[in-house]
Scaffold this active site. Structure first.
Site, PDB file in Angstrom:
ATOM      1  N   SER A 117     -37.423   6.946 -12.868  1.00 62.35           N
ATOM      2  CA  SER A 117     -36.674   8.068 -12.891  1.00 62.35           C
ATOM      3  C   SER A 117     -37.687   9.269 -12.934  1.00 62.35           C
ATOM      4  CB  SER A 117     -35.427   8.241 -13.625  1.00 62.35           C
ATOM      5  OG  SER A 117     -35.630   8.563 -14.703  1.00 62.35           O
ATOM      6  N   SER A 170     -45.340  15.689 -25.423  1.00 68.04           N
ATOM      7  CA  SER A 170     -44.429  16.663 -25.360  1.00 68.04           C
ATOM      8  C   SER A 170     -45.176  18.091 -26.180  1.00 68.04           C
ATOM      9  CB  SER A 170     -43.021  16.091 -26.037  1.00 68.04           C
ATOM     10  OG  SER A 170     -42.244  17.431 -26.159  1.00 68.04           O
ATOM     11  N   TYR A 192     -37.626  12.158 -32.244  1.00 65.64           N
ATOM     12  CA  TYR A 192     -38.602  12.575 -31.062  1.00 65.64           C
ATOM     13  C   TYR A 192     -39.713  13.317 -31.431  1.00 65.64           C
ATOM     14  CZ  TYR A 192     -39.540  14.161 -26.344  1.00 65.64           C
ATOM     15  OH  TYR A 192     -40.144  14.188 -25.103  1.00 65.64           O
TER      16      TYR A 192
END
Ligand SMILES: NC(=O)c1ccc[n+]([C@@H]2O[C@H](COP(=O)([O-])OP(=O)(O)OC[C@H]3O[C@@H](n4cnc5c(N)ncnc54)[C@H](OP(=O)(O)O)[C@@H]3O)[C@@H](O)[C@H]2O)c1
Length: 268
Positions: free
Chosen positions: A14, A140, A153
């Site tokens: 995905s 990120s 995270y």
């Protein structure tokens, strides 16, 4: 330059991984798609083939070293080598630390986001050394700066950054390079729906809406593929976010105000 190159993409069922798979297949890459959801992987393989590339699915879990070993074995068996390893499988969270009741979520975040690369690379490195390959670590911007409600995270993406920085030294003479990618929030992926909440359960659809701060999947994939072609070491998307680590070092109070403003704009 991409034709016939062999690309492994973890987390290809995905979101960003699936978009990268399609876009690299359209450049005639041989794409190996890895994730846990076999049905979604089969659909993604069909999309890659329709786009003009060769594609193969391997079902597995990046937190399990034996699955990663099987991924590399199947890839070299079918395609003979590996040119690019895109470590993209990821999991997020959305809860303040003191609200968390399921401590296991911190372990899961580390296992998927950080150990996922460690495991796949451990088995892929000999093949990457033979081709002078490129490792692409999808981190990120939260691997460079912190954001509230994402402590586990943020920690896992900082771990990834430290690991890649160290490997750059160790791999200097081998011909293998590392591209670290630091995107802002991306629209159109399952990351928010799957993000762990305080009790470890996924957040579900549409609890947090994206606003103009978020980037599109297409933009993100395009910039990553350009950086792969140019063999860059680091990519921050969008480019204006390159200021964030500089602000962190020089004007932390200003960065703090900006982060809080942007975070509140995401429905907090
Ligand atoms: N979306 C954002 O705002 C954003 C921003 C910055 C960075 N990123 C990073 O971009 C990457 C891709 O995320 P995305 O936004 O595309 O999210 P996504 O749509 O949720 O995709 C995550 C992918 O990771 C796979 N995955 C999760 N756990 C796995 C495991 N244990 N083993 C193997 N595969 C696993 C999922 O597949 P299965 O469930 O089928 O295993 C899925 O294919 C992540 O590393 C994420 O941290 C995302």
């Amino acid at each position: 330059m991409f034709a016939k190159k062999v690309v492994i993409i973890t987390g290809a069922s995905s979101g960003l991984g699936r978009q990268l798979a399609r876009d690299l297949a359209a450049r005639r890459c041989r794409v190996v798609l890895f994730a846990r959801n076999a049905d979604a992987l089969a659909e993604a393989v069909a999309e890659c083939e329709a786009a003009g590339g060769e594609a193969m699915a391997v079902t597995g879990d990046v937190t399990q070293p034996e699955d990663c070993e099987r991924l590399i074995a199947k890839t070299t068996e079918r395609f003979g080598g590996i040119d690019f390893l895109i470590s993209n499988a990821g999991l997020s969270m959305w809860a303040k630390f003191e609200e968390v009741t399921d401590l296991n979520l911190f372990r899961r975040l580390m296992e998927v986001n950080y150990l996922g690369l460690v495991h796949t690379l451990h088995f892929a490195l000999p093949a990457l050394k033979k081709t002078g390959g490129l490792i692409i670590s999808i981190g990120s911007i939260q691997g460079k700066i912190a954001v509230p409600a994402h402590s586990g995270y943020v920690a896992s993406k900082h771990a990834l950054e430290g690991f890649c920085d160290t490997l750059r030294y160790e791999l200097e003479e081998t011909g293998v390079d590392i591209l670290t990618v630091h995107p802002h929030w991306i629209q159109g992926t399952q990351m928010r729906a799957n993000a762990c909440t305080a009790d470890g359960a996924p957040m579900g659809e549409s609890k947090r809406s994206h606003n103009h701060e978020s980037i599109t999947l297409e933009q993100c994939a395009r910039e990553i593929i350009d950086a792969m072609r140019d063999r860059r070491r680091e990519l921050i998307i969008p480019p204006r976010l390159r200021l964030a680590p500089i602000l962190k070092a020089l004007w932390p109070a200003l960065l703090r105000r900006k982060v809080l403003r942007i975070f509140r704009g995401q429905g907090n």
